[in-house]
Design a protein around this motif. Sequence first.
Motif, PDB file in Angstrom:
ATOM      1  N   SER A 509       0.843  -1.194   0.000  1.00 38.07           N
ATOM      2  CA  SER A 509       0.000   0.000   0.000  1.00 38.07           C
ATOM      3  C   SER A 509       0.878   1.243   0.000  1.00 38.07           C
ATOM      4  O   SER A 509       2.008   1.238   0.519  1.00 38.07           O
ATOM      5  N   GLU A 510       0.353   2.320  -0.558  1.00 35.88           N
ATOM      6  CA  GLU A 510       1.104   3.573  -0.608  1.00 35.88           C
ATOM      7  C   GLU A 510       1.418   4.087   0.784  1.00 35.88           C
ATOM      8  O   GLU A 510       2.478   4.683   1.020  1.00 35.88           O
ATOM      9  N   ALA A 511       0.499   3.859   1.725  1.00 39.11           N
ATOM     10  CA  ALA A 511       0.749   4.279   3.107  1.00 39.11           C
ATOM     11  C   ALA A 511       1.941   3.530   3.691  1.00 39.11           C
ATOM     12  O   ALA A 511       2.802   4.130   4.363  1.00 39.11           O
ATOM     13  N   GLN A 512       2.003   2.216   3.451  1.00 40.72           N
ATOM     14  CA  GLN A 512       3.122   1.430   3.970  1.00 40.72           C
ATOM     15  C   GLN A 512       4.437   1.841   3.324  1.00 40.72           C
ATOM     16  O   GLN A 512       5.471   1.941   3.994  1.00 40.72           O
ATOM     17  N   ILE A 513       4.400   2.103   2.020  1.00 40.41           N
ATOM     18  CA  ILE A 513       5.609   2.558   1.331  1.00 40.41           C
ATOM     19  C   ILE A 513       6.087   3.882   1.916  1.00 40.41           C
ATOM     20  O   ILE A 513       7.287   4.079   2.166  1.00 40.41           O
ATOM     21  N   ALA A 514       5.147   4.806   2.150  1.00 37.78           N
ATOM     22  CA  ALA A 514       5.508   6.105   2.719  1.00 37.78           C
ATOM     23  C   ALA A 514       6.105   5.948   4.118  1.00 37.78           C
ATOM     24  O   ALA A 514       7.094   6.614   4.467  1.00 37.78           O
ATOM     25  N   MET A 515       5.501   5.073   4.920  1.00 36.08           N
ATOM     26  CA  MET A 515       6.018   4.849   6.271  1.00 36.08           C
ATOM     27  C   MET A 515       7.413   4.221   6.219  1.00 36.08           C
ATOM     28  O   MET A 515       8.297   4.588   7.015  1.00 36.08           O
ATOM     29  N   ASP A 516       7.641   3.284   5.301  1.00 31.85           N
ATOM     30  CA  ASP A 516       8.959   2.656   5.166  1.00 31.85           C
ATOM     31  C   ASP A 516      10.007   3.672   4.717  1.00 31.85           C
ATOM     32  O   ASP A 516      11.148   3.681   5.233  1.00 31.85           O
ATOM     33  N   LEU A 517       9.636   4.536   3.766  1.00 29.95           N
ATOM     34  CA  LEU A 517      10.577   5.550   3.299  1.00 29.95           C
ATOM     35  C   LEU A 517      10.903   6.553   4.405  1.00 29.95           C
ATOM     36  O   LEU A 517      12.071   6.934   4.595  1.00 29.95           O
ATOM     37  N   GLN A 518       9.877   6.978   5.140  1.00 29.54           N
ATOM     38  CA  GLN A 518      10.116   7.933   6.217  1.00 29.54           C
ATOM     39  C   GLN A 518      11.016   7.329   7.296  1.00 29.54           C
ATOM     40  O   GLN A 518      11.899   8.009   7.834  1.00 29.54           O
ATOM     41  N   SER A 519      10.811   6.045   7.596  1.00 31.49           N
ATOM     42  CA  SER A 519      11.651   5.377   8.585  1.00 31.49           C
ATOM     43  C   SER A 519      13.095   5.261   8.091  1.00 31.49           C
ATOM     44  O   SER A 519      14.047   5.480   8.854  1.00 31.49           O
ATOM     45  N   ALA A 520      13.258   4.931   6.804  1.00 32.67           N
ATOM     46  CA  ALA A 520      14.601   4.808   6.245  1.00 32.67           C
ATOM     47  C   ALA A 520      15.328   6.150   6.240  1.00 32.67           C
ATOM     48  O   ALA A 520      16.528   6.227   6.534  1.00 32.67           O
ATOM     49  N   LEU A 521      14.599   7.223   5.920  1.00 36.29           N
ATOM     50  CA  LEU A 521      15.212   8.547   5.871  1.00 36.29           C
ATOM     51  C   LEU A 521      15.589   9.055   7.255  1.00 36.29           C
ATOM     52  O   LEU A 521      16.575   9.782   7.416  1.00 36.29           O
ATOM     53  N   SER A 522      14.817   8.664   8.272  1.00 33.22           N
ATOM     54  CA  SER A 522      15.077   9.140   9.635  1.00 33.22           C
ATOM     55  C   SER A 522      15.919   8.177  10.451  1.00 33.22           C
ATOM     56  O   SER A 522      16.319   8.485  11.572  1.00 33.22           O
ATOM     57  N   GLY A 523      16.149   6.969   9.890  1.00 32.64           N
ATOM     58  CA  GLY A 523      16.925   5.976  10.616  1.00 32.64           C
ATOM     59  C   GLY A 523      16.157   5.273  11.722  1.00 32.64           C
ATOM     60  O   GLY A 523      16.768   4.625  12.585  1.00 32.64           O
ATOM     61  N   GLN A 524      14.828   5.380  11.696  1.00 28.09           N
ATOM     62  CA  GLN A 524      14.024   4.743  12.734  1.00 28.09           C
ATOM     63  C   GLN A 524      13.567   3.364  12.279  1.00 28.09           C
ATOM     64  O   GLN A 524      13.643   3.007  11.103  1.00 28.09           O
ATOM     65  N   LYS A 525      13.042   2.593  13.246  1.00 29.26           N
ATOM     66  CA  LYS A 525      12.545   1.253  12.951  1.00 29.26           C
ATOM     67  C   LYS A 525      11.232   1.344  12.187  1.00 29.26           C
ATOM     68  O   LYS A 525      10.338   2.097  12.575  1.00 29.26           O
ATOM     69  N   PRO A 526      11.078   0.582  11.105  1.00 27.07           N
ATOM     70  CA  PRO A 526       9.817   0.634  10.335  1.00 27.07           C
ATOM     71  C   PRO A 526       8.628   0.172  11.164  1.00 27.07           C
ATOM     72  O   PRO A 526       8.759  -0.676  12.055  1.00 27.07           O
ATOM     73  N   THR A 527       7.457   0.738  10.887  1.00 26.78           N
ATOM     74  CA  THR A 527       6.208   0.346  11.542  1.00 26.78           C
ATOM     75  C   THR A 527       5.236  -0.175  10.496  1.00 26.78           C
ATOM     76  O   THR A 527       5.389   0.075   9.305  1.00 26.78           O
ATOM     77  N   VAL A 528       4.232  -0.912  10.976  1.00 26.35           N
ATOM     78  CA  VAL A 528       3.252  -1.525  10.085  1.00 26.35           C
ATOM     79  C   VAL A 528       2.025  -0.630  10.002  1.00 26.35           C
ATOM     80  O   VAL A 528       1.504  -0.165  11.034  1.00 26.35           O
ATOM     81  N   PHE A 529       1.555  -0.397   8.794  1.00 29.00           N
ATOM     82  CA  PHE A 529       0.381   0.467   8.588  1.00 29.00           C
ATOM     83  C   PHE A 529      -0.874  -0.163   9.165  1.00 29.00           C
ATOM     84  O   PHE A 529      -1.134  -1.358   8.988  1.00 29.00           O
ATOM     85  N   ASN A 530      -1.659   0.650   9.865  1.00 33.50           N
ATOM     86  CA  ASN A 530      -2.963   0.251  10.397  1.00 33.50           C
ATOM     87  C   ASN A 530      -3.937   1.381  10.130  1.00 33.50           C
ATOM     88  O   ASN A 530      -3.726   2.508  10.601  1.00 33.50           O
ATOM     89  N   ALA A 531      -4.995   1.089   9.362  1.00 35.79           N
ATOM     90  CA  ALA A 531      -5.916   2.149   8.946  1.00 35.79           C
ATOM     91  C   ALA A 531      -6.619   2.795  10.129  1.00 35.79           C
ATOM     92  O   ALA A 531      -6.761   4.025  10.193  1.00 35.79           O
ATOM     93  N   ALA A 532      -7.094   1.996  11.091  1.00 39.52           N
ATOM     94  CA  ALA A 532      -7.818   2.544  12.239  1.00 39.52           C
ATOM     95  C   ALA A 532      -6.904   3.438  13.085  1.00 39.52           C
ATOM     96  O   ALA A 532      -7.312   4.522  13.531  1.00 39.52           O
ATOM     97  N   ALA A 533      -5.656   2.999  13.313  1.00 42.88           N
ATOM     98  CA  ALA A 533      -4.714   3.807  14.086  1.00 42.88           C
ATOM     99  C   ALA A 533      -4.388   5.109  13.360  1.00 42.88           C
ATOM    100  O   ALA A 533      -4.237   6.169  13.988  1.00 42.88           O
ATOM    101  N   THR A 534      -4.298   5.028  12.036  1.00 42.58           N
ATOM    102  CA  THR A 534      -4.030   6.241  11.257  1.00 42.58           C
ATOM    103  C   THR A 534      -5.173   7.229  11.380  1.00 42.58           C
ATOM    104  O   THR A 534      -4.955   8.444  11.517  1.00 42.58           O
ATOM    105  N   ARG A 535      -6.422   6.736  11.328  1.00 45.72           N
ATOM    106  CA  ARG A 535      -7.569   7.643  11.478  1.00 45.72           C
ATOM    107  C   ARG A 535      -7.553   8.326  12.851  1.00 45.72           C
ATOM    108  O   ARG A 535      -7.919   9.497  12.970  1.00 45.72           O
ATOM    109  N   GLN A 536      -7.169   7.586  13.873  1.00 44.18           N
ATOM    110  CA  GLN A 536      -7.062   8.189  15.203  1.00 44.18           C
ATOM    111  C   GLN A 536      -6.012   9.296  15.219  1.00 44.18           C
ATOM    112  O   GLN A 536      -6.229  10.369  15.793  1.00 44.18           O
TER     113      GLN A 536
END
Length: 569
Positions: A509-536
């Motif tokens: 998903s585009e959301a997961q790709i964006a989260m993976d790229l942001q984690s790679a750019l910041s050096g943080q651990k990747p997280t798994v996309f969750n639609a409900a958590a994102t809406r919150q």
Amino acid sequence: RHHPDLHACSRMARFTSMKGPMPSITINGRPAEFEEGQSILEVALAQEQEIPHYCWHPGLSVVANCRICLAEIWAPNPRNEGKLEPMPKLMPTCQTMAQDGQVVYTDSPKAVANQRSVMELLLINHPVDCPVCDQAGECYLQDYAYRYGRASSRFEEEKIKQPKKDIGEHVLLYGDRCIMCTRCVRFTREVTGTEELMVQGRGATEEIDVFPGKGLDNELSGNVVDLCPVGALLDKDFLFAQRVWFMTKTPSIDGITASGDNISVEHNNGTVFRLKPRPNASINKWWISDEIRYGWKFIHDESRHVMPMLRSRDEWPSPKAAEAWTASMEAATKGLKSDGRLAMMVSPMLSCEDAWHLGQMALSIDPQAVIGVGPVPFNGEDKSFPGGYTVRAEKAPNARGVRRVLSALGIDVLDAVGMEKALSSNTSIDRVILTGNYPSEWVTPSFADAVGQERFLLLIDTLPNSLTSRADVFLPGATWMEKAGTFENVDGILQSFEQAIEPVDYCKSEAQIAMDLQSALSGQKPTVFNAAATRQAMASQAALDRFVSDVTLPKVPQTVESDMSIIEL
């Protein structure tokens, strides 16, 4: 398994009154409150009491011609001190209005005898070819024969045979299975207003047919297959494709137009086989257009890209998927690090959650990023039908939602024309992120020229287009059926949908790709996309609080235990 009309009526059953007690009737010993104007059948279905019926449908006129819903009705007689007295004959519950104090029996000897007689008559000329019928497993002729019919047939004469007919682009008619409920005929008269179908002949030889020289070719033609309670009208596209009891139904939303129609995605082992409408009185009622019903095929298109690609090398073989993603993410991360401006175009085919994560990623790279919404396809004008359904000319499910989310991030959001002008004129833009996910070609020659050949291009898309080979890094995106999210339709209604199938092969998903790229750019651990958590998280911003308070969540169907007795041999 319950009749779908039962669920449609149960949603209308939450009546309250501040003026005193509501009128009520008793159905098979169970009291049931009702609102003036409801039929006995509607009251029963609202209370989740099944009364067998074929011809009645909540979206069509009442004709009372199948006769299996007849019931024994007792009512207070005002001329006899209000004493309960039986009506002189069995009455059709679909056509008889509920009145305070009525007592209704559908399980009395008279009612049961009628149900058995009706089933016997309906099955006299039926071929009983359930093993080869596509409707098997969701056929109410089968169900009612088991619950209300006889154990054996007394008919010994030769059956009347009706021909199989090709009546339209999408629909086949098996005439010998038809029970003459006339739902399909009323649909083409009352909902579409096109009147292609008619009843021809009389008595035992009457049949459904199209008018001479006029096939069933309206934009809603596939709905007659859903309406048919037996196996008479079948979908050519689904014919002999899958047994319905093997498939899983996942509630979803139309992902190719702006209508926001409620649909069910029916799938098995990662393959989608068909879409069917889910009732929603305020949006699509009980119907969907043929465009929505058959427009999802690009999900399993053979030309779809399912592996990451780098401009500098050939495609990786499937066993090298992990290596491909690692190399592509490294190349994308390296390419996005620059001192110049970043431009990103978010497709209106994506969910609100996708837009949120893409927007956050872009701003983390360049707080002054140039961001816009991708082109919104249009085809003609909106077309409304007499039954209240509208086919939308706008062919993107979430243009408003994407713009709403990006604007809430404090971004001056451009449209597709503005983005093309910015790419053509702003020489400081040296990195471009594009998202597609359209069901067909979307890149115009002028837009491809505006992107140019020198800028770093990260393309997240599904189908090949003129920029696929030009992209420095290509990442395969997931379609709406392969992820969960939220769409905002043309009327501003926010509706969430569930993931139906796993992403095809190595798509994400585009959301997961964006989260993976942001984690790679910041050096943080990747997280798994969750639609409900994102809406919150989105709702934590005042501008997006609707994503908690106003999002319509799909109702997950409950598992229904079989009423068939199972014995151990």
